[in-house]
Design a protein around this motif. Sequence first.
Motif, PDB file in Angstrom:
ATOM      1  N   VAL A 110       0.944  -1.225   0.024  1.00 50.23           N
ATOM      2  CA  VAL A 110       0.209  -0.116   0.006  1.00 50.23           C
ATOM      3  C   VAL A 110       0.976   1.338   0.158  1.00 50.23           C
ATOM      4  CG1 VAL A 110      -0.195   0.231   2.531  1.00 50.23           C
ATOM      5  CG2 VAL A 110      -1.894   1.013   0.772  1.00 50.23           C
ATOM      6  N   LYS A 111       2.143   1.149   0.725  1.00 45.12           N
ATOM      7  CA  LYS A 111       2.931   2.249   0.767  1.00 45.12           C
ATOM      8  C   LYS A 111       3.761   2.634  -0.607  1.00 45.12           C
ATOM      9  CE  LYS A 111       3.629   2.610   5.679  1.00 45.12           C
ATOM     10  NZ  LYS A 111       4.611   2.691   6.638  1.00 45.12           N
ATOM     11  N   ALA A 112       3.963   1.622  -1.311  1.00 45.02           N
ATOM     12  CA  ALA A 112       4.576   1.750  -2.775  1.00 45.02           C
ATOM     13  C   ALA A 112       3.443   2.244  -3.638  1.00 45.02           C
ATOM     14  CB  ALA A 112       5.124   0.324  -3.092  1.00 45.02           C
ATOM     15  N   ARG A 113       2.247   1.852  -3.455  1.00 48.13           N
ATOM     16  CA  ARG A 113       1.206   2.022  -4.393  1.00 48.13           C
ATOM     17  C   ARG A 113       0.346   3.271  -4.078  1.00 48.13           C
ATOM     18  NH1 ARG A 113       4.202  -1.120  -7.285  1.00 48.13           N
ATOM     19  NH2 ARG A 113       4.097  -2.913  -5.759  1.00 48.13           N
ATOM     20  N   LEU A 114       0.714   3.894  -2.857  1.00 50.06           N
ATOM     21  CA  LEU A 114      -0.243   4.756  -2.380  1.00 50.06           C
ATOM     22  C   LEU A 114      -0.704   5.882  -3.153  1.00 50.06           C
ATOM     23  CD1 LEU A 114      -1.835   5.852  -0.113  1.00 50.06           C
ATOM     24  CD2 LEU A 114       0.174   7.047   1.117  1.00 50.06           C
ATOM     25  N   LYS A 155       1.211  -5.212   3.106  1.00 42.20           N
ATOM     26  CA  LYS A 155       2.781  -5.301   3.273  1.00 42.20           C
ATOM     27  C   LYS A 155       3.075  -3.994   4.453  1.00 42.20           C
ATOM     28  CE  LYS A 155       4.501  -7.433  -0.971  1.00 42.20           C
ATOM     29  NZ  LYS A 155       5.367  -7.231  -2.100  1.00 42.20           N
ATOM     30  N   CYS A 156       2.071  -3.899   5.449  1.00 40.85           N
ATOM     31  CA  CYS A 156       2.345  -2.603   6.059  1.00 40.85           C
ATOM     32  C   CYS A 156       1.570  -2.844   7.555  1.00 40.85           C
ATOM     33  CB  CYS A 156       1.290  -1.645   5.493  1.00 40.85           C
ATOM     34  SG  CYS A 156       1.194   0.074   6.629  1.00 40.85           S
ATOM     35  N   PRO A 157       2.576  -2.649   8.328  1.00 42.47           N
ATOM     36  CA  PRO A 157       1.809  -2.876  10.096  1.00 42.47           C
ATOM     37  C   PRO A 157       0.576  -2.135  10.165  1.00 42.47           C
ATOM     38  CG  PRO A 157       4.396  -2.132   9.855  1.00 42.47           C
ATOM     39  CD  PRO A 157       3.789  -2.007   8.755  1.00 42.47           C
ATOM     40  N   PHE A 213      -0.606   2.054   8.812  1.00 46.20           N
ATOM     41  CA  PHE A 213      -1.462   2.000   7.471  1.00 46.20           C
ATOM     42  C   PHE A 213      -1.890   3.669   7.210  1.00 46.20           C
ATOM     43  CE2 PHE A 213      -5.411   2.015   5.154  1.00 46.20           C
ATOM     44  CZ  PHE A 213      -4.915   0.768   4.185  1.00 46.20           C
ATOM     45  N   PRO A 214      -1.790   4.143   6.231  1.00 46.26           N
ATOM     46  CA  PRO A 214      -2.217   5.474   5.878  1.00 46.26           C
ATOM     47  C   PRO A 214      -3.433   5.766   5.977  1.00 46.26           C
ATOM     48  CG  PRO A 214      -1.908   4.211   3.818  1.00 46.26           C
ATOM     49  CD  PRO A 214      -1.622   3.294   4.775  1.00 46.26           C
ATOM     50  N   TYR A 216     -16.724  -5.268 -12.967  1.00 50.73           N
ATOM     51  CA  TYR A 216     -15.788  -5.249 -14.097  1.00 50.73           C
ATOM     52  C   TYR A 216     -14.605  -5.249 -13.298  1.00 50.73           C
ATOM     53  CZ  TYR A 216     -15.341  -0.052 -13.171  1.00 50.73           C
ATOM     54  OH  TYR A 216     -14.961   0.898 -12.544  1.00 50.73           O
ATOM     55  N   VAL A 217     -13.409  -5.703 -14.089  1.00 50.33           N
ATOM     56  CA  VAL A 217     -12.025  -5.630 -13.954  1.00 50.33           C
ATOM     57  C   VAL A 217     -11.357  -4.277 -14.514  1.00 50.33           C
ATOM     58  CG1 VAL A 217      -9.855  -6.685 -14.232  1.00 50.33           C
ATOM     59  CG2 VAL A 217     -11.804  -8.064 -14.223  1.00 50.33           C
ATOM     60  N   ASP A 218     -11.074  -3.452 -13.447  1.00 47.83           N
ATOM     61  CA  ASP A 218     -10.348  -2.250 -14.109  1.00 47.83           C
ATOM     62  C   ASP A 218      -9.015  -2.430 -14.353  1.00 47.83           C
ATOM     63  OD1 ASP A 218      -9.700   0.203 -14.594  1.00 47.83           O
ATOM     64  OD2 ASP A 218     -10.384   1.019 -12.297  1.00 47.83           O
ATOM     65  N   ARG A 219      -8.927  -2.750 -15.749  1.00 45.65           N
ATOM     66  CA  ARG A 219      -7.484  -2.995 -16.301  1.00 45.65           C
ATOM     67  C   ARG A 219      -6.668  -1.582 -16.365  1.00 45.65           C
ATOM     68  NH1 ARG A 219      -6.001  -7.187 -20.139  1.00 45.65           N
ATOM     69  NH2 ARG A 219      -4.765  -5.379 -21.456  1.00 45.65           N
ATOM     70  N   GLU A 220      -7.590  -0.531 -16.451  1.00 41.92           N
ATOM     71  CA  GLU A 220      -6.704   0.585 -16.324  1.00 41.92           C
ATOM     72  C   GLU A 220      -5.546   0.719 -15.327  1.00 41.92           C
ATOM     73  OE1 GLU A 220      -6.602   2.470 -19.161  1.00 41.92           O
ATOM     74  OE2 GLU A 220      -7.591   0.983 -20.104  1.00 41.92           O
ATOM     75  N   ALA A 221      -6.134   0.293 -14.066  1.00 35.49           N
ATOM     76  CA  ALA A 221      -5.395   0.226 -12.977  1.00 35.49           C
ATOM     77  C   ALA A 221      -4.208  -0.480 -12.745  1.00 35.49           C
ATOM     78  CB  ALA A 221      -6.317   0.112 -11.813  1.00 35.49           C
ATOM     79  N   ARG A 222      -4.034  -1.252 -14.022  1.00 39.73           N
ATOM     80  CA  ARG A 222      -2.916  -2.306 -14.034  1.00 39.73           C
ATOM     81  C   ARG A 222      -1.971  -1.769 -14.974  1.00 39.73           C
ATOM     82  NH1 ARG A 222       0.748  -4.861 -14.909  1.00 39.73           N
ATOM     83  NH2 ARG A 222       1.477  -6.881 -14.489  1.00 39.73           N
ATOM     84  N   LYS A 223      -1.990  -0.565 -15.596  1.00 43.21           N
ATOM     85  CA  LYS A 223      -1.175  -0.045 -16.536  1.00 43.21           C
ATOM     86  C   LYS A 223      -0.389   0.935 -15.935  1.00 43.21           C
ATOM     87  CE  LYS A 223      -4.435  -0.504 -20.314  1.00 43.21           C
ATOM     88  NZ  LYS A 223      -5.182   0.081 -21.561  1.00 43.21           N
ATOM     89  N   GLY A 224       0.764   1.550 -16.843  1.00 47.24           N
ATOM     90  CA  GLY A 224       1.481   2.890 -16.388  1.00 47.24           C
ATOM     91  C   GLY A 224       2.517   2.229 -15.481  1.00 47.24           C
ATOM     92  N   LYS A 225       3.037   3.202 -14.824  1.00 53.02           N
ATOM     93  CA  LYS A 225       4.487   3.257 -13.934  1.00 53.02           C
ATOM     94  C   LYS A 225       4.275   2.526 -12.825  1.00 53.02           C
ATOM     95  CE  LYS A 225       8.725   5.418 -12.631  1.00 53.02           C
ATOM     96  NZ  LYS A 225       9.457   6.899 -12.701  1.00 53.02           N
ATOM     97  N   GLY A 226       4.710   1.413 -12.409  1.00 54.89           N
ATOM     98  CA  GLY A 226       5.024   1.001 -10.905  1.00 54.89           C
ATOM     99  C   GLY A 226       3.531   0.550 -10.644  1.00 54.89           C
TER     100      GLY A 226
END
Length: 266
Positions: free
Chosen positions: A11-15, A36-38, A42-43, A241-251
């Motif tokens: 969650v921190k890497a992807r925040l 992967k966050c205590p 958590f944010p 639906y599966v949000d494929r757009e969220a799987r695109k891009g950097k990181g």
Amino acid sequence: MRLATWNVNSVKARLPRLLDWLAATEPDIVCLQETKCPAESFPVAEVGELGYAAAAHGDGRWNGVAVLSRVGLEEVTPSFPGEPGFAELDGVGAARPEARALGATCGGLRVWSLYAPNGRAVDSPHYAYKLEWFAALRDALAEEAGSPLVACGDYNVAPTDADVWDPALFAGSTHVTPAERRALAELLDLGLRDVVPTPMKGPHPYTYWDYRAGMFHQDKGMRIDLVYASADVAERVRGAYVDREARKGKGPSDHAPIVVDLDPIN
């Protein structure tokens, strides 16, 4: 009501991506896995600025689950009754449960954010642990299946051969074995229904694609993120639906979110 589930793979890497996605998609309830966050780091403040209350269960290692809600967050339950642990975590003595399950009641809906064990290999103790975990989950959900319920997340099992891009390639591996699929079938025997999402592209509602070059763009994926809903909830589904757009891009995460729109729970 809009519900979503997403293995964010940290969650921190992807925040920043998560916050942008929340603002754009506006789900009412979000189940997150592999945070992967205590729990204490958590944010909460960051998602709170978008109107979400948050509950997290994690110890900072490779697991961790959370529930975000802007329709109420009550009866928060880290782990389910009888959840087994894995002995190697402690080395000596009794195993303790990992941070793989978190339940909460949100707007009249009981939700579970689930991150099933991977299993690693069929001859591994981790595989036996995975099956034991599913058996305990079945018993726990049986106690709640009479009320509006959604058990969603990364199940680490593809329900059928149609849910993997090349069944022959996975023969003899975890995620597709008869025993794992029986474990899913036993959850459905409780009266739960598999809410299969619509893919945004192509014929397959895959939710996971390996990071290896080209796997996502060639749609060489798997449907291992699942939404299992009680019959009364499944009948309220207006779309998924599966949000494929969220799987695109950097990181990105190696998983895409599933978004489910429901008529309100009375």
